[in-house]
Design an enzyme around this catalytic site. Structure first.
Site, short mmCIF file in Angstrom:
data_model
loop_
_atom_site.label_atom_id
_atom_site.label_comp_id
_atom_site.label_asym_id
_atom_site.label_seq_id
_atom_site.Cartn_x
_atom_site.Cartn_y
_atom_site.Cartn_z
N GLU A 89 -1.89 -4.26 -1.64
CA GLU A 89 -1.75 -2.82 -1.88
C GLU A 89 -0.31 -2.39 -1.60
OE1 GLU A 89 -3.61 1.09 0.46
OE2 GLU A 89 -4.02 -0.94 1.16
N HIS A 90 0.27 -1.56 -2.47
CA HIS A 90 1.61 -1.02 -2.21
C HIS A 90 1.49 0.18 -1.28
CE1 HIS A 90 5.59 0.77 -2.97
NE2 HIS A 90 4.91 1.92 -2.92
N LEU A 91 2.37 0.26 -0.31
CA LEU A 91 2.38 1.42 0.59
C LEU A 91 3.75 2.09 0.51
CD1 LEU A 91 0.71 -0.22 3.73
CD2 LEU A 91 -0.40 1.22 2.02
N ASP A 218 3.16 -11.01 15.05
CA ASP A 218 4.60 -11.09 14.72
C ASP A 218 5.16 -9.67 14.71
OD1 ASP A 218 7.10 -11.95 13.99
OD2 ASP A 218 6.57 -12.50 11.94
N1 LIG Z 1 2.56 -3.43 1.15
C1 LIG Z 1 3.83 -3.05 1.05
N2 LIG Z 1 4.18 -1.99 0.29
C2 LIG Z 1 5.48 -1.61 0.16
N3 LIG Z 1 6.51 -2.23 0.79
C3 LIG Z 1 6.22 -3.28 1.57
C4 LIG Z 1 4.88 -3.75 1.75
N4 LIG Z 1 4.90 -4.82 2.58
C5 LIG Z 1 6.19 -5.02 2.90
N5 LIG Z 1 6.99 -4.10 2.31
C6 LIG Z 1 8.47 -4.01 2.40
O1 LIG Z 1 9.05 -5.28 2.12
C7 LIG Z 1 9.88 -5.73 3.19
C8 LIG Z 1 9.69 -7.22 3.39
O2 LIG Z 1 8.32 -7.51 3.65
P1 LIG Z 1 7.86 -8.54 4.80
O3 LIG Z 1 8.33 -8.10 6.12
O4 LIG Z 1 6.39 -8.71 4.64
O5 LIG Z 1 8.66 -9.82 4.32
P2 LIG Z 1 8.89 -11.23 5.05
O6 LIG Z 1 10.07 -11.87 4.44
O7 LIG Z 1 7.63 -12.00 5.06
O8 LIG Z 1 9.08 -10.81 6.54
P3 LIG Z 1 10.09 -10.87 7.71
O9 LIG Z 1 11.37 -10.23 7.26
O10 LIG Z 1 9.36 -10.03 8.75
O11 LIG Z 1 10.21 -12.26 8.14
C9 LIG Z 1 9.43 -4.91 4.40
O12 LIG Z 1 10.48 -4.68 5.28
C10 LIG Z 1 8.92 -3.62 3.79
O13 LIG Z 1 9.99 -2.69 3.66
#
Ligand SMILES: Nc1ncnc2c1ncn2[C@@H]1O[C@H](COP(=O)(O)OP(=O)(O)OP(=O)(O)O)[C@@H](O)[C@H]1O
Length: 312
Positions: A89-91, A218
Site C-alpha cells: 500500500e502507498h502511504l 529495525d
Molecule cells: N508504503 C510506502 N509508501 C510511500 N513511501 C514509502 C513507503 N514505504 C517506504 N516509503 C519511502 O521509501 C523510503 C525507502 O523505504 P525503506 O526504508 O523501506 O527502504 P530500505 O532501503 O529497505 O530501507 P532502509 O533505508 O531503512 O535500509 C522511505 O524512507 C520512505 O520515504
C-alpha cells in the site's frame, strides 16, 4: 520490468508517480494502478526474495495487532533477471514530528499485545467452554523468534524459536554478527572482548521475566514517519523478543524526542538494569552496522563491549 509488474498485479493502469525513493538497501517507487496507489520496493541482490518475504510477513504480523499503522503488503515476486520486488500500500508520509508521543504509546501497545493475549488465554482456560480459536485470531506466542527469516538491513537473522531470551540474543543475534566480523575482518581484539562478554550476558538479566513481544526489529529514524492522521512504521524486520531491544537503535542514531520515550515508558516502565541492557542492545546495532557499512562502526562496537565488561 513495469510490464512484468503490471501482469503480476493484474492491472491495466500502471503509471509511476512522484520521484523514486532510495533507502540504504532498496529502491522504491509509487505507481497508480486500477485499485489505487501502490509502493514498489525493488532489490537486485540474490537475497532480495528472502528479505522481502520477511518484510511482508512482518507487516502482516504488525497489522494483525491493530496497534500501529504499517503499509499493507500486497505481493512479493521474483524479478526474472535478478532480485525481487515487494508491492505494498502507498502511504502519503512526512517525517515524524507532531505524532512522536502517539508513536510512543502505539509502540508500547504493540509490545504489550502478545502479553495481553497471554493473560486472556489464561482467563479463558480458567473458564470452561470459553476457549475459541478462529483463523483471524493472533495466537499467544510463548517463545522468542519468528516463523520466517527477517533481515535487519540485508543480513538474514536467525529466527528459530527459542524459549530462553538470553540464549536467543547471545546465540542468534550477537554470535552471528561476531561470526561475520571474524570472517570478513579476522579482528582478534573484538573476538577476545566477545569471549569475555558472552559469559557475562546472563548477569544483565538477573531475576527478569521476559514475555516475548512482537517487535518492529529495525526501528531507526529512517523507518518512522507520519501521515496527517497519525504515525506510521515501515520496513520492519520483526521477531518476538525483549521489548527493550526495540528502543536501542533509535537512541544510538540520536533521534526521537523525549516525548516519544516518556509516552512509551508511561505504558512500559523501565525495569531495573535497563541502562546496561540498553548498551548490550546498542552493541547488536553497532555490529550490524559494522557488517553493513564497514570499519567506521568498529570504535563504537569496541567502546560498548569495554563499557559492558567494566560495568559487570
Ligand atoms: N508504503 C510506502 N509508501 C510511500 N513511501 C514509502 C513507503 N514505504 C517506504 N516509503 C519511502 O521509501 C523510503 C525507502 O523505504 P525503506 O526504508 O523501506 O527502504 P530500505 O532501503 O529497505 O530501507 P532502509 O533505508 O531503512 O535500509 C522511505 O524512507 C520512505 O520515504
Amino acid at each position: 520490468m513495469e510490464i512484468y509488474l503490471k501482469e503480476k498485479l493484474n492491472t491495466s493502469l500502471f503509471t509511476a508517480v512522484g520521484h523514486a525513493r532510495g533507502g540504504c538497501i532498496s529502491q522504491g517507487q509509487s505507481y497508480v494502478t486500477d485499485r489505487g496507489r501502490v509502493f514498489v520496493k525493488i532489490n537486485h541482490k540474490p537475497e532480495a526474495r528472502k528479505m522481502f518475504d520477511g518484510e511482508a510477513a512482518s507487516l502482516e504480523a504488525i497489522l494483525k495487532t491493530h496497534t500501529v499503522k504499517v503499509p499493507r503488503p500486497i505481493k512479493v515476486a521474483n524479478i526474472p533477471t535478478d532480485g525481487a520486488v515487494l508491492v505494498m500500500e502507498h502511504l502519503d508520509i512526512n517525517p515524524l514530528s507532531s505524532y512522536a508521543a502517539v508513536l510512543g504509546e502505539q509502540l508500547a501497545d504493540l509490545h504489550l499485545h502478545n502479553q495481553k493475549l497471554g493473560r486472556k488465554l489464561w482467563k479463558e482456560r480458567a473458564t470452561i467452554g470459553k476457549h475459541r480459536n478462529n483463523s483471524e485470531d493472533v495466537l499467544f506466542v510463548d517463545q522468542f523468534g519468528f516463523h520466517v527469516v527477517t533481515c535487519c538491513g540485508y543480513i538474514p537473522q536467525v529466527n528459530e524459536w527459542q524459549s530462553d531470551w538470553v540464549t536467543f540474543f547471545t546465540c542468534q543475534r550477537l554470535q552471528p554478527q561476531m561470526d561475520l566480523i571474524e570472517k570478513d575482518y579476522g579482528d582478534r581484539e573484538v573476538q577476545e572482548l566477545w569471549s569475555q562478554l558472552q559469559l557475562m550476558v546472563p548477569a544483565l538479566f538477573c531475576d527478569m521475566e521476559i514475555v516475548p513481544a512482537l517487535l518492529h526489529g529495525d526501528l531507526w529514524k529512517g523507518n518512522v514517519a507520519e501521515e496527517p492522521s497519525g504515525p506510521v512504521l515501515f520496513d520492519p524486520a520483526s521477531f518476538y523478543g525483549h521489548s527493550e531491544f526495540e528502543l536501542a537503535i533509535g537512541k544510538m542514531i540520536g533521534e526521537y524526542c523525549e516525548t516519544f520515550y516518556s509516552a512509551y515508558h508511561q505504558k512500559i516502565p523501565r525495569a531495573p538494569g535497563f541502562k546496561r541492557r540498553f548498551k548490550l542492545y546498542q552493541l547488536f546495532h553497532a555490529l550490524n552496522n559494522w557488517n553493513h557499512f564497514g570499519l567506521a562502526y568498529r570504535p563504537l562496537s569496541l567502546k560498548l563491549m569495554r563499557h559492558l565488561l567494566n560495568s559487570l
